[in-house]
Write an enzyme that holds these catalytic residues in place. Structure first.
Site, PDB file in Angstrom:
ATOM      1  N   SER A  88      -9.902  -0.723   6.900  1.00 18.97           N
ATOM      2  CA  SER A  88      -9.329  -0.534   5.561  1.00 18.97           C
ATOM      3  C   SER A  88      -8.637  -1.738   4.950  1.00 18.97           C
ATOM      4  CB  SER A  88      -8.345   0.632   5.571  1.00 18.97           C
ATOM      5  OG  SER A  88      -9.045   1.821   5.384  1.00 18.97           O
ATOM      6  N   SER A  94      -9.744   1.714   2.740  1.00 12.17           N
ATOM      7  CA  SER A  94      -8.867   2.468   1.870  1.00 12.17           C
ATOM      8  C   SER A  94      -7.817   1.630   1.159  1.00 12.17           C
ATOM      9  CB  SER A  94      -8.153   3.558   2.669  1.00 12.17           C
ATOM     10  OG  SER A  94      -7.325   2.963   3.660  1.00 12.17           O
ATOM     11  N   LYS A 133       0.858  -1.197   0.000  1.00  9.28           N
ATOM     12  CA  LYS A 133       0.000   0.000   0.000  1.00  9.28           C
ATOM     13  C   LYS A 133       0.888   1.239   0.000  1.00  9.28           C
ATOM     14  CE  LYS A 133      -3.998   1.858   2.591  1.00  9.28           C
ATOM     15  NZ  LYS A 133      -4.876   1.648   3.765  1.00  9.28           N
TER      16      LYS A 133
HETATM   17  N1  GLN Z   1     -13.092   4.080   6.188  1.00  9.05           N
HETATM   18  C1  GLN Z   1     -12.554   4.479   7.466  1.00  9.05           C
HETATM   19  C2  GLN Z   1     -12.123   5.916   7.410  1.00  9.05           C
HETATM   20  O1  GLN Z   1     -12.284   6.517   6.396  1.00  9.05           O
HETATM   21  C3  GLN Z   1     -11.414   3.579   7.832  1.00  9.05           C
HETATM   22  C4  GLN Z   1     -10.187   3.859   7.061  1.00  9.05           C
HETATM   23  C5  GLN Z   1      -9.028   2.995   7.420  1.00  9.05           C
HETATM   24  O2  GLN Z   1      -9.161   1.947   8.056  1.00  9.05           O
HETATM   25  N2  GLN Z   1      -7.851   3.480   7.077  1.00  9.05           N
HETATM   26  O3  GLN Z   1     -11.631   6.458   8.357  1.00  9.05           O
END
Ligand code: GLN
Length: 486
Positions: free
Chosen positions: A179, A155, A80
């Protein structure tokens, strides 16, 4: 017909490499070709690291010929793009870090390089990992390989889509509120968030430091355990990292689950859950039960507060973590300003996207004098209560099982205009980060050709039992062997 090599697991490829049926260099070229081709359609990779990959593959081949290979030697992986890679652009999906090449490797990257794993690319993500659809990337949205009109989740959407589409064998993601797990569910792959502290965050570009954790996205539960064995370590560069409690995360993988106590928290079958998700979940429970587990419904009433707690704590930490992007040390810097303050304003104004700005505003507000007690401090207190509620449940249960997300992958563009709708997508995964627990999402069905995920949650340091139950389920179904048509 034998499955294409880029759809095989680490274990399967290990055998081919060790038997010299293929070299890591040949494998890497095949996987890179696949990746370049697929990337035109799904945009899951921001940077292909071909030169590094070929060099690592050659080193891996040499190591294999000397007979001192590790399970991951020569295996193509992707990372990532919020995990620092020395000399390789690391953008965190943000324009503000365009062109930034870290002068050091994250600890997890060092661990992968130590065993001569082959890093083939950096995967797309929501900017600074803020989002649930990978549409908030300054490098364009990623698409779901099962249906390119749908999102891959986020994400870590690039990592999940990349593994699902055979652009790499495994990938690393990061998980602050879901994410790794939610995109894994949307893309039909397995993704795990380990216990907070098991994997060093050194070199992970910080979002919510008390919630962030790096973890694997893979094609099987065993592959997740192999990655954890490779990357987890106590690290003096991360004060929250700890010595791992077991040498082999996958030690219990072949074992039965007779008598394992599984709790089903009823609050996770939320209103508005997609009917097919509920059906697939009920089927999964039957499988676990017929494999000998003891299932019982429980109630975790504080679950309802998790989203509110998360959207105070995560943005508060983000607003502090992101203060460092001032155009001086990293990435872009807008120079045509009258003074340094104006330059900071312009750099941040032009460098950050809309969702990131929203989080910085939310966090700065929650932390500001006069509001701190009402928001941040209160959220921390509720966080403690949520942790206690889980701890109490784990006095009775070995693991908890829930759907990973309330829906399957949604259409591109359908939620991006409504942040609250988007936030609801993580309702089943966020509580786990709040409590620092380990959890995995594994493939557990298809609805209208779109994957469904099952989440298995363990107590702190219960990563082994999570993997054991997950692999028992995996062996009773063939969901993890399904691949998209792309
Ligand atoms: N979707 C969640 C957020 O936008 C979690 C994101 C993540 O785990 N990095 O904060």
């Amino acid at each position: 017909m034998a499955k294409e090599i880029y759809y095989k697991t680490i274990r399967q490829i290990r055998k081919l490499l060790d038997d010299r049926e293929i070299s890591s260099t040949e494998l890497t070229k095949t996987v890179l070709n696949r990746s370049y081709r697929i990337n035109k359609d799904i945009n899951s990779v921001i940077t292909h690291t071909e030169d590094l990959a070929i060099k690592s593959a050659e080193a891996a081949d040499k190591r294999i010929s000397e007979g001192n290979q590790h399970l991951m030697t020569g295996i193509p992986v992707m990372i990532k793009d919020n995990i620092s890679t020395q000399g390789i652009e690391t953008t965190a999906g943000s324009k503000i870090l365009a062109g930034y090449k870290p002068p050091f490797d994250a600890t997890v990257i060092k661990r992968l390089k130590n065993v001569d794993a082959v890093i083939c690319g950096k995967t797309n993500l929501d900017e600074f990992a803020m989002g649930s659809s990978t549409e908030n990337s300054a490098y364009g949205a990623t698409r779901n390989p099962w249906d390119i009109d749908k999102v891959p989740g986020g994400s870590s959407g690039g990592s999940a889509a990349g593994v699902a589409a055979g652009q790499c064998i495994i990938a690393l993601g990061s998980d602050t509120g879901g994410s790794i797990r939610q995109p894994s569910a949307f893309c039909g792959v397995s993704g795990m968030k380990p216990t907070y502290g098991l994997i060093s965050r050194y070199g992970l570009i910080a979002f919510g430091s008390s919630l962030d954790q790096i973890g694997p996205v893979a094609r099987s539960v065993e592959d997740c355990s192999i990655v954890l064995n490779t990357i987890s370590s106590k690290d003096t560069n991360d004060a929250t990292s700890m010595k791992r409690p077991f040498e082999n995360f996958g030690e219990n993988l072949g074992e039965h689950i007779k008598g394992v106590k599984i709790g089903i928290p009823k609050e996770y079958l939320v209103d508005g859950i997609q009917p097919s998700i509920k059906q697939a979940f009920e089927k999964s429970l039957q499988i676990l039960e017929s494999n000998g587990a003891d299932l019982k419904e429980i109630s975790l009433p504080l679950t309802d507060h998790s989203l509110s707690v998360y959207y105070i704590i995560a943005p508060s930490e983000a607003s502090s973590n992101l203060a460092r992007y001032d155009g001086v040390k990293y990435g872009i810097s807008i120079q045509n300003a009258r003074n340094s303050v104006e330059s900071t304003f312009l750099t941040r104004g032009q460098g950050f996207g809309q969702e990131v700005k929203r989080r910085i505003l939310l966090g700065t507000y929650a932390l500001s004098a006069g509001y701190y007690d009402a928001y941040y401090s209160k959220a921390q207190k509720v966080r403690t209560l949520i942790r206690q509620e889980f701890s109490a449940a784990f006095e009775t249960f070995d693991v908890l099982v829930t759907p990973t997300a309330p829906t399957t992958a949604f259409g591109l563009g359908t939620k991006i205009g409504d942040p609250y709708e988007m936030y609801l997508s993580d309702i089943c995964t966020i509580p786990i980060n709040i409590a620092g627990l380990p959890a995995i999402s594994i493939p557990a069905g298809l609805d209208n050709k779109m994957p469904i995920g099952l989440q298995i949650i363990g107590p702190q340091m219960g990563d082994q039992i999570v993997l054991q139950v997950a692999s028992n389920y995996e062996k009773s179904t063939n969901w993890n062997q399904k691949t998209p048509l792309i």
